[in-house]
Design a protein around this motif. Sequence first.
Motif, PDB file in Angstrom:
ATOM      1  N   GLY A  98      39.087  58.534  43.751  1.00 44.24           N
ATOM      2  CA  GLY A  98      38.333  58.568  42.509  1.00 44.24           C
ATOM      3  C   GLY A  98      37.821  57.192  42.138  1.00 44.24           C
ATOM      4  N   HIS A  99      37.143  57.141  41.006  1.00 42.63           N
ATOM      5  CA  HIS A  99      36.639  55.873  40.481  1.00 42.63           C
ATOM      6  C   HIS A  99      37.585  55.429  39.366  1.00 42.63           C
ATOM      7  CE1 HIS A  99      33.725  52.749  39.698  1.00 42.63           C
ATOM      8  NE2 HIS A  99      33.891  52.990  38.408  1.00 42.63           N
ATOM      9  N   TRP A 100      38.138  54.210  39.482  1.00 40.79           N
ATOM     10  CA  TRP A 100      39.185  53.738  38.602  1.00 40.79           C
ATOM     11  C   TRP A 100      38.804  52.437  37.904  1.00 40.79           C
ATOM     12  CZ3 TRP A 100      43.628  56.565  37.947  1.00 40.79           C
ATOM     13  CH2 TRP A 100      43.848  57.595  38.864  1.00 40.79           C
ATOM     14  N   ALA A 101      39.117  52.360  36.613  1.00 40.29           N
ATOM     15  CA  ALA A 101      39.053  51.091  35.867  1.00 40.29           C
ATOM     16  C   ALA A 101      40.473  50.534  35.910  1.00 40.29           C
ATOM     17  CB  ALA A 101      38.616  51.329  34.425  1.00 40.29           C
ATOM     18  N   VAL A 102      40.667  49.431  36.633  1.00 40.96           N
ATOM     19  CA  VAL A 102      41.981  48.871  36.895  1.00 40.96           C
ATOM     20  C   VAL A 102      42.193  47.607  36.060  1.00 40.96           C
ATOM     21  CG1 VAL A 102      43.474  47.883  38.695  1.00 40.96           C
ATOM     22  CG2 VAL A 102      41.931  49.775  39.245  1.00 40.96           C
ATOM     23  N   THR A 103      43.393  47.494  35.488  1.00 38.42           N
ATOM     24  CA  THR A 103      43.769  46.306  34.732  1.00 38.42           C
ATOM     25  C   THR A 103      45.094  45.786  35.271  1.00 38.42           C
ATOM     26  OG1 THR A 103      42.707  47.157  32.734  1.00 38.42           O
ATOM     27  CG2 THR A 103      44.308  45.384  32.430  1.00 38.42           C
ATOM     28  N   VAL A 104      45.143  44.489  35.548  1.00 41.85           N
ATOM     29  CA  VAL A 104      46.374  43.822  35.968  1.00 41.85           C
ATOM     30  C   VAL A 104      46.707  42.791  34.902  1.00 41.85           C
ATOM     31  CG1 VAL A 104      47.411  42.278  37.675  1.00 41.85           C
ATOM     32  CG2 VAL A 104      45.986  44.186  38.426  1.00 41.85           C
ATOM     33  N   GLU A 105      47.978  42.771  34.475  1.00 42.56           N
ATOM     34  CA  GLU A 105      48.428  41.818  33.466  1.00 42.56           C
ATOM     35  C   GLU A 105      49.738  41.184  33.902  1.00 42.56           C
ATOM     36  OE1 GLU A 105      46.820  43.363  29.268  1.00 42.56           O
ATOM     37  OE2 GLU A 105      48.300  44.704  30.182  1.00 42.56           O
ATOM     38  N   SER A 106      49.899  39.900  33.567  1.00 38.43           N
ATOM     39  CA  SER A 106      51.141  39.203  33.904  1.00 38.43           C
ATOM     40  C   SER A 106      51.732  38.560  32.658  1.00 38.43           C
ATOM     41  CB  SER A 106      50.895  38.118  34.958  1.00 38.43           C
ATOM     42  OG  SER A 106      50.114  37.071  34.420  1.00 38.43           O
ATOM     43  N   GLY A 107      53.047  38.334  32.732  1.00 40.31           N
ATOM     44  CA  GLY A 107      53.750  37.654  31.653  1.00 40.31           C
ATOM     45  C   GLY A 107      54.479  36.422  32.136  1.00 40.31           C
ATOM     46  N   PHE A 108      54.613  36.266  33.472  1.00 38.84           N
ATOM     47  CA  PHE A 108      55.326  35.114  34.019  1.00 38.84           C
ATOM     48  C   PHE A 108      54.744  34.773  35.367  1.00 38.84           C
ATOM     49  CE2 PHE A 108      58.663  33.063  36.453  1.00 38.84           C
ATOM     50  CZ  PHE A 108      59.112  32.116  35.557  1.00 38.84           C
ATOM     51  N   PRO A 109      54.532  33.562  35.746  1.00 44.16           N
ATOM     52  CA  PRO A 109      54.901  32.324  35.069  1.00 44.16           C
ATOM     53  C   PRO A 109      53.957  31.942  33.944  1.00 44.16           C
ATOM     54  CG  PRO A 109      53.801  31.781  37.112  1.00 44.16           C
ATOM     55  CD  PRO A 109      53.924  33.282  37.063  1.00 44.16           C
ATOM     56  N   ALA A 110      52.915  32.731  33.749  1.00 46.16           N
ATOM     57  CA  ALA A 110      51.989  32.505  32.641  1.00 46.16           C
ATOM     58  C   ALA A 110      51.331  33.840  32.311  1.00 46.16           C
ATOM     59  CB  ALA A 110      50.928  31.472  33.027  1.00 46.16           C
ATOM     60  N   LEU A 111      50.740  33.891  31.130  1.00 41.12           N
ATOM     61  CA  LEU A 111      49.995  35.092  30.770  1.00 41.12           C
ATOM     62  C   LEU A 111      48.745  35.161  31.629  1.00 41.12           C
ATOM     63  CD1 LEU A 111      50.246  35.038  26.874  1.00 41.12           C
ATOM     64  CD2 LEU A 111      51.589  36.385  28.494  1.00 41.12           C
ATOM     65  N   GLY A 112      48.395  36.374  32.015  1.00 39.06           N
ATOM     66  CA  GLY A 112      47.207  36.536  32.834  1.00 39.06           C
ATOM     67  C   GLY A 112      46.669  37.944  32.752  1.00 39.06           C
ATOM     68  N   ARG A 113      45.397  38.085  33.150  1.00 41.83           N
ATOM     69  CA  ARG A 113      44.744  39.388  33.078  1.00 41.83           C
ATOM     70  C   ARG A 113      43.578  39.411  34.059  1.00 41.83           C
ATOM     71  NH1 ARG A 113      44.516  43.589  29.340  1.00 41.83           N
ATOM     72  NH2 ARG A 113      42.521  44.640  29.199  1.00 41.83           N
ATOM     73  N   GLY A 114      43.342  40.588  34.594  1.00 38.96           N
ATOM     74  CA  GLY A 114      42.181  40.806  35.434  1.00 38.96           C
ATOM     75  C   GLY A 114      41.783  42.260  35.345  1.00 38.96           C
ATOM     76  N   GLN A 115      40.485  42.527  35.483  1.00 42.88           N
ATOM     77  CA  GLN A 115      39.993  43.898  35.426  1.00 42.88           C
ATOM     78  C   GLN A 115      38.971  44.102  36.528  1.00 42.88           C
ATOM     79  OE1 GLN A 115      38.834  43.786  31.139  1.00 42.88           O
ATOM     80  NE2 GLN A 115      40.126  45.619  31.012  1.00 42.88           N
ATOM     81  N   ALA A 116      38.920  45.319  37.045  1.00 41.12           N
ATOM     82  CA  ALA A 116      37.937  45.657  38.070  1.00 41.12           C
ATOM     83  C   ALA A 116      37.717  47.160  38.076  1.00 41.12           C
ATOM     84  CB  ALA A 116      38.417  45.194  39.442  1.00 41.12           C
ATOM     85  N   ASP A 117      36.530  47.559  38.497  1.00 43.73           N
ATOM     86  CA  ASP A 117      36.224  48.961  38.733  1.00 43.73           C
ATOM     87  C   ASP A 117      36.290  49.185  40.234  1.00 43.73           C
ATOM     88  OD1 ASP A 117      35.782  49.607  36.048  1.00 43.73           O
ATOM     89  OD2 ASP A 117      33.686  48.956  36.142  1.00 43.73           O
ATOM     90  N   LEU A 118      37.127  50.134  40.657  1.00 42.08           N
ATOM     91  CA  LEU A 118      37.337  50.393  42.072  1.00 42.08           C
ATOM     92  C   LEU A 118      37.067  51.851  42.389  1.00 42.08           C
ATOM     93  CD1 LEU A 118      40.767  48.573  42.561  1.00 42.08           C
ATOM     94  CD2 LEU A 118      38.490  47.647  42.970  1.00 42.08           C
ATOM     95  N   THR A 119      36.502  52.087  43.567  1.00 39.42           N
ATOM     96  CA  THR A 119      36.329  53.445  44.057  1.00 39.42           C
ATOM     97  C   THR A 119      37.251  53.626  45.243  1.00 39.42           C
ATOM     98  OG1 THR A 119      34.037  53.507  43.322  1.00 39.42           O
ATOM     99  CG2 THR A 119      34.696  55.120  44.993  1.00 39.42           C
ATOM    100  N   VAL A 120      38.127  54.626  45.146  1.00 38.46           N
ATOM    101  CA  VAL A 120      39.075  54.932  46.219  1.00 38.46           C
ATOM    102  C   VAL A 120      38.633  56.230  46.859  1.00 38.46           C
ATOM    103  CG1 VAL A 120      41.479  55.464  46.773  1.00 38.46           C
ATOM    104  CG2 VAL A 120      40.948  53.780  44.990  1.00 38.46           C
ATOM    105  N   THR A 121      38.459  56.206  48.181  1.00 33.92           N
ATOM    106  CA  THR A 121      38.090  57.415  48.909  1.00 33.92           C
ATOM    107  C   THR A 121      39.304  57.901  49.688  1.00 33.92           C
ATOM    108  OG1 THR A 121      37.325  56.079  50.766  1.00 33.92           O
ATOM    109  CG2 THR A 121      35.677  56.710  49.131  1.00 33.92           C
ATOM    110  N   ALA A 122      39.328  59.186  49.985  1.00 39.05           N
ATOM    111  CA  ALA A 122      40.442  59.758  50.745  1.00 39.05           C
ATOM    112  C   ALA A 122      40.408  59.209  52.167  1.00 39.05           C
ATOM    113  CB  ALA A 122      40.348  61.268  50.753  1.00 39.05           C
ATOM    114  N   VAL A 123      41.564  58.894  52.698  1.00 36.68           N
ATOM    115  CA  VAL A 123      41.670  58.435  54.080  1.00 36.68           C
ATOM    116  C   VAL A 123      41.894  59.668  54.941  1.00 36.68           C
ATOM    117  CG1 VAL A 123      42.997  57.003  55.667  1.00 36.68           C
ATOM    118  CG2 VAL A 123      42.630  56.244  53.309  1.00 36.68           C
ATOM    119  N   PRO A 124      41.040  59.893  55.950  1.00 35.44           N
ATOM    120  CA  PRO A 124      41.194  61.102  56.774  1.00 35.44           C
ATOM    121  C   PRO A 124      42.590  61.188  57.388  1.00 35.44           C
ATOM    122  CG  PRO A 124      39.161  59.948  57.315  1.00 35.44           C
ATOM    123  CD  PRO A 124      39.940  59.069  56.374  1.00 35.44           C
ATOM    124  N   GLY A 125      43.203  62.374  57.293  1.00 44.30           N
ATOM    125  CA  GLY A 125      44.494  62.616  57.910  1.00 44.30           C
ATOM    126  C   GLY A 125      45.685  62.157  57.093  1.00 44.30           C
TER     127      GLY A 125
END
Length: 192
Positions: A98-125
């Motif tokens: 599917g098409h996903w809005a992804v967010t990554v957040e950190s609390g250590f060793p510092a605060l951090g954040r990142g966002q991306a839109d990703l498309t995941v397709t099925a892997v055959p088999g």
Amino acid sequence: MRIRTLASAAVLAGAALLGGAGQAGAHGDTIVFKITALGDGHTRAAALWANDNDPVAEKVAATLSAVADDGRSVGPWKLEPVPDSPGTLTTALALPPGHWAVTVESGFPALGRGQADLTVTAVPGTAPSQGPGVEPGAPSTPPPSVNDTAAAPAASSSDADSSWTVVVVAAVVAMAAVAIAAALLRRRRAAG
């Protein structure tokens, strides 16, 4: 003479410890994440210091959450380090197709954040792995050892303890250097 040698060693040790702490702080206090997905749906995030784009070499406590265009959501999933790839983290579970809005957040060793839109397709088999937290839609089949419903991890006490240990050791070495210098000064005044 021996006291002078000990004082010099203590001062040099303190300077080395404090110098190392200063260099760690040179990266700044914010992390950014560059997020990508592998063909099998596993997400990777490169943890970089915001001010110089150097990889974060320390252990990073971070989570990933994602929302699909059709309303499904996952996470927070704990991110784990990728062996032999400093600053790179990945998920134990794969995002379903599917098409996903992804967010990554950190609390250590510092605060951090990142966002991306990703498309995941099925892997055959292969069937995509899905964990609890995948809401409406496909059934959930998590591996039994993965607990992806936990809140974002706090900084581990061992990581926090090691940071404070460096500060405490540096302070003790600095105080010892001052005490030795004071003793030398008193001895010199008493002799002269």
